[in-house]
Enzyme design. Structure first.
Site, PDB file in Angstrom:
ATOM      1  N   LYS A  17       0.834  -1.218   0.000  1.00 30.33           N
ATOM      2  CA  LYS A  17       0.000   0.000   0.000  1.00 30.33           C
ATOM      3  C   LYS A  17       0.862   1.258   0.000  1.00 30.33           C
ATOM      4  O   LYS A  17       0.643   2.182  -0.786  1.00 30.33           O
ATOM      5  CB  LYS A  17      -0.929   0.006   1.232  1.00 30.33           C
ATOM      6  CG  LYS A  17      -1.854  -1.209   1.313  1.00 30.33           C
ATOM      7  CD  LYS A  17      -2.785  -1.160   2.500  1.00 30.33           C
ATOM      8  CE  LYS A  17      -2.101  -1.255   3.851  1.00 30.33           C
ATOM      9  NZ  LYS A  17      -1.410  -2.550   4.102  1.00 30.33           N
ATOM     10  N   ARG A  97     -10.049   0.238   8.588  1.00 28.02           N
ATOM     11  CA  ARG A  97      -9.562  -1.116   8.822  1.00 28.02           C
ATOM     12  C   ARG A  97     -10.611  -1.981   9.508  1.00 28.02           C
ATOM     13  O   ARG A  97     -10.349  -3.147   9.786  1.00 28.02           O
ATOM     14  CB  ARG A  97      -8.342  -1.052   9.742  1.00 28.02           C
ATOM     15  CG  ARG A  97      -7.017  -1.190   9.044  1.00 28.02           C
ATOM     16  CD  ARG A  97      -5.958  -1.090  10.128  1.00 28.02           C
ATOM     17  NE  ARG A  97      -4.731  -1.728   9.746  1.00 28.02           N
ATOM     18  CZ  ARG A  97      -3.713  -1.089   9.186  1.00 28.02           C
ATOM     19  NH1 ARG A  97      -3.790   0.179   8.914  1.00 28.02           N
ATOM     20  NH2 ARG A  97      -2.618  -1.738   8.899  1.00 28.02           N
ATOM     21  N   ARG A 132      11.813  -5.565   5.189  1.00 29.04           N
ATOM     22  CA  ARG A 132      11.553  -4.131   4.972  1.00 29.04           C
ATOM     23  C   ARG A 132      12.405  -3.265   5.896  1.00 29.04           C
ATOM     24  O   ARG A 132      12.625  -3.576   7.049  1.00 29.04           O
ATOM     25  CB  ARG A 132      10.078  -3.808   5.233  1.00 29.04           C
ATOM     26  CG  ARG A 132       9.809  -2.301   5.144  1.00 29.04           C
ATOM     27  CD  ARG A 132       8.364  -1.964   5.078  1.00 29.04           C
ATOM     28  NE  ARG A 132       7.626  -2.388   6.242  1.00 29.04           N
ATOM     29  CZ  ARG A 132       6.313  -2.211   6.386  1.00 29.04           C
ATOM     30  NH1 ARG A 132       5.619  -1.649   5.422  1.00 29.04           N
ATOM     31  NH2 ARG A 132       5.706  -2.627   7.461  1.00 29.04           N
ATOM     32  N   ARG A 165      11.153  -1.706  11.623  1.00 34.92           N
ATOM     33  CA  ARG A 165      10.031  -1.472  12.534  1.00 34.92           C
ATOM     34  C   ARG A 165       9.859  -2.605  13.553  1.00 34.92           C
ATOM     35  O   ARG A 165      10.056  -3.771  13.223  1.00 34.92           O
ATOM     36  CB  ARG A 165       8.727  -1.330  11.724  1.00 34.92           C
ATOM     37  CG  ARG A 165       8.479   0.053  11.211  1.00 34.92           C
ATOM     38  CD  ARG A 165       7.352   0.157  10.207  1.00 34.92           C
ATOM     39  NE  ARG A 165       6.142  -0.580  10.524  1.00 34.92           N
ATOM     40  CZ  ARG A 165       5.049  -0.577   9.761  1.00 34.92           C
ATOM     41  NH1 ARG A 165       5.042   0.151   8.630  1.00 34.92           N
ATOM     42  NH2 ARG A 165       3.993  -1.272  10.076  1.00 34.92           N
TER      43      ARG A 165
END
Ligand code: AP5
Length: 221
Positions: A17, A97, A132, A165
């Site tokens: 996204k 969501r 990531r 993260r």
């Protein structure tokens, strides 16, 4: 090219996204509202909302609906979400969501004109998220294999040091996927009339081109 004013990006964690959003902003000149980025900025700033949200985010759970609805309602009222004639225009990434969050948009007359659903298998997104690296400055996503920055560990766009993260580790990733399946995937049916489903398991440029083609054609399905 006529494009929808109010767009939503829908898809599992790691579906791409944020990556697609960066391309859509460049091509469509629309304001990108990522609730994940907004929450992480609040965490970094140490605000009350941020500290409360962090307890949910780190374990892969959703932040309560009332917190999220208040955050988005305030943000979409700002000038950068209005076109010259006053029409509300935005690209939502990570909101809604849940069904109550979708209701909150409708209650404000802000239901979407297009919902871009990025469809990617769970095992693919686990590989993407564990690899990531994210920019805490501008939110740009990188990947140790698929999208490396020009200078190792540094964001190409704003020169900030990239981070891994806390929720991009295997256990919270599995929890986020389960949360998506239980609480967010019902939105696919809810938005069936506005839905544009894209196969997200292709190269980032191919995914972006497919989204741009479908969005400009205005075709749901
Ligand atoms: P959020 O930040 O929104 O996380 P998410 O939905 O889990 O999505 P991600 O940002 O992890 O993934 P993405 O789909 O943007 O993928 P990306 O483009 O980065 O939310 C975090 C948390 O905040 C939530 O868990 C929740 O606690 C809370 N929250 C947020 N909104 C909320 C709400 N509305 N209600 C309640 N709580 C909320 O790509 C992933 C990786 O893959 C990158 O490394 C990228 O380079 C790579 N990649 C992308 N596309 C491709 C491709 N086509 N091929 C190969 N690699 C690719």
């Amino acid at each position: 090219m006529t494009t929808p004013n109010r767009m939503i990006l829908l898809g599992a964690p790691g579906a791409g996204k944020g990556t697609v959003a960066k391309g859509l902003v460049d091509h469509l000149k629309v304001t990108h509202l990522s609730t994940g980025d907004m929450l992480r900025a609040a965490v970094a700033a140490g605000t009350e909302v941020g500290l409360h949200a962090k307890t949910f985010m780190d374990r892969g759970a959703l932040v309560p609906d009332d917190v999220m609805v208040a955050l988005i309602a305030e943000r979409v009222s700002q000038d950068d979400c209005k076109s010259e004639d006053g029409t509300v225009r935005f690209l939502l990434d990570g909101f809604p969501r849940t069904l109550p969050q979708a209701d909150a948009l409708d209650d404000r007359g802000l239901g979407p004109d297009a919902v871009i659903h990025l469809d990617v298998a769970n095992e693919v997104v686990v590989g993407r998220l564990t690899g990531r690296r994210s920019c805490p400055g501008c939110g740009a996503p990188y990947h140790v294999e698929f999208k490396q920055p020009k200078v190792a560990g540094i964001c190409d766009i704003c020169d900030t040091a990239l981070v891994h993260r806390a929720d991009d580790r295997e256990e919270p990733i599995r929890k986020r996927l389960a949360t998506y399946s239980a609480q967010t995937s019902p939105l696919v049916e809810r938005y069936s009339a506005e839905l544009i489903t894209i196969d997200g398991d292709n190269a980032p440029s191919a995914v972006l081109n497919a989204v741009l083609e479908r969005v400009s054609a205005g075709s749901a399905g």
